[in-house]
Motif scaffolding. Structure first.
Motif, PDB file in Angstrom:
ATOM      1  N   SER A  23       0.858  -1.196   0.000  1.00 54.22           N
ATOM      2  CA  SER A  23       0.000   0.000   0.000  1.00 54.22           C
ATOM      3  C   SER A  23       0.891   1.242   0.000  1.00 54.22           C
ATOM      4  O   SER A  23       1.750   1.392   0.879  1.00 54.22           O
ATOM      5  N   ASP A  33      -1.825  12.557   5.703  1.00 54.30           N
ATOM      6  CA  ASP A  33      -0.981  11.361   5.554  1.00 54.30           C
ATOM      7  C   ASP A  33       0.484  11.760   5.438  1.00 54.30           C
ATOM      8  O   ASP A  33       0.813  12.759   4.795  1.00 54.30           O
ATOM      9  N   ARG A  50       0.392   4.273   0.831  1.00 54.35           N
ATOM     10  CA  ARG A  50       0.300   5.095   2.051  1.00 54.35           C
ATOM     11  C   ARG A  50       1.085   4.448   3.198  1.00 54.35           C
ATOM     12  O   ARG A  50       1.891   5.089   3.873  1.00 54.35           O
ATOM     13  N   GLU A  51       0.866   3.156   3.400  1.00 62.47           N
ATOM     14  CA  GLU A  51       1.559   2.451   4.483  1.00 62.47           C
ATOM     15  C   GLU A  51       3.064   2.399   4.217  1.00 62.47           C
ATOM     16  O   GLU A  51       3.875   2.531   5.125  1.00 62.47           O
TER      17      GLU A  51
END
Ligand code: ASP
Ligand code: MG
Length: 378
Positions: free
Chosen positions: A63, A145, A65-66
């Motif tokens: 992912s 984020d 974002r992760e």
């Protein structure tokens, strides 16, 4: 007095001992009359690559974002250690992540860009007399984020902080400044005491690693004074500013070049990138691995598709002169050093050779080109 933004890269902080050395260097710098200090730190050694490799063990396409949250932790570890060390030495300091420091970026992950820095928090701490430590390579997007700025992104953090704080940059690294040739390859290579933004940009575009290309472009655009010097040795380093471009700037090298055609399929591109092949203008695919190289330049060179080559780029105004370029090729031919392909644009002259003759070629070339440039000048 202007704010000084100091940057220490991953190799300057790769052990706790080196980090203690860096801490003392920062204190000495402050005691030398530099009241307002911001210190940008990269992740320790190979941390970012290791984090990335781990993520890939867990998922083929982690992912985004992760992944950014994970990658950003390398710098967070480094700033926390440095903060602990400085406080232990009695220094008033604070360490901030990119998000803490209000470094705002575009929304995308892994290759995000800084769009603004709200400097009020940093300025508040500076006015209290604190040394402000900021994690390189990261910021926060409008959703809140954590984002990262692409490999070598701490350089972008550094020049942006200098711009928004109206300050100056000093980039501390493991070499003593910018050399005509990487001193690890030619130990007698000459250091530049000053260099134009443009000359530095040419070196960086063609493989010199000393500071990230996007950071040089930003510094050029905003006219930010830069100094590049060694973390561990005393010396003046190299000052980067609006100087004249030089007749001879240096010779850079990049290996694992594959001359390719322009119309590759996505699959073919993935394949090349996974092998660490250098490709430019395909950053979306190349994201974390990519070095830079212009594919466009070779759109007519299908016949070279299968070569794995090393590129040497000779850089400087003098290379505009066709006589010098012809002489160089003749000189190499006489030495039996075979050039597979050569290419020229303005002050860049690139030759492609097999890796096996790299050291010999670059050594001969360096002294020859310097002599020739001097002769032309006289
Ligand atoms: N730690 C990041 C990297 O390894 C950013 C940097 O070092 O500037 O690419
Ligand atoms: Mg770096």
């Amino acid at each position: 007095m202007k704010v000084k933004v100091l940057k220490f890269g991953g190799s300057s902080v790769e052990t706790l001992e080196k980090m203690q050395f860096v801490a003392n260097k920062i204190i000495a710098f402050k005691n030398n009359g530099n009241e307002k200090l911001v210190v940008v730190v990269s992740a320790i050694g190979k941390t970012t690559q290791n984090l990335y490799d781990n993520a890939l063990k867990l998922a083929k396409h982690p992912s985004p974002r992760e992944l950014d949250l994970l990658l950003s932790t390398g710098e967070v570890v480094a700033i926390s250690y440095l903060g602990i060390i400085l406080k232990e030495l009695g220094i008033d300091t604070i360490s901030l992540t990119g998000k803490d420091a209000n470094i705002f970026t575009t929304g995308c992950f892994q290759n995000s860009k800084i769009i603004n820095i709200d400097t009020s928090i940093i300025n508040e701490y500076l006015n209290e007399g604190k040394i402000v430590i900021v994690a390189g390579y990261q910021g926060v997007n409008e959703k809140g984020d954590v984002t990262t700025l692409g490999r070598e992104g701490s350089d972008a953090t550094t020049v942006n902080l200098a711009h928004y704080l109206d300050g100056e940059c000093i980039i501390f690294t493991d070499v003593e400044g910018v050399y005509e040739v990487d001193p690890r390859i030619i130990c007698n290579s000459k250091i530049h005491h000053n260099l134009s933004y443009n000359d530095l940009l040419m070196l960086s575009k063609h493989g010199a690693k000393v500071i990230a290309r996007s950071a040089i472009e930003f510094a050029l655009d905003k006219n930010i004074p830069l100094v590049i010097k060694s973390t561990f040795k005393d010396g003046l380093g190299t000052i980067i500013n609006n100087y004249n471009n030089k007749d001879f700037v240096g010779i850079t090298y990049q290996n694992l070049i594959k001359l390719i055609k322009n119309n590759l399929s996505n699959e073919e591109i993935h394949d090349l990138v996974n092998k660490g092949i250098i490709i430019e203008k395909m950053k979306d695919y190349a994201s974390i691995y990519s070095n830079e190289f212009s594919v466009d330049d070779f759109s007519s060179c299908d016949e070279f598709k299968s070569y794995d080559l090393l590129r040497l780029s000779i850089i400087g105004n003098a290379l505009n002169n066709p006589n010098i370029r012809t002489k160089i090729l003749k000189y190499l031919e006489d030495l039996n050093l075979s050039v597979v392909y050569s290419w020229h644009k303005e002050s860049i002259f690139s030759i492609f050779i097999n890796e096996s003759i790299f050291l010999k070629t670059i050594n001969y070339l360096y002294y020859y080109v310097k002599d020739e440039v001097n002769c032309e000048r006289d």
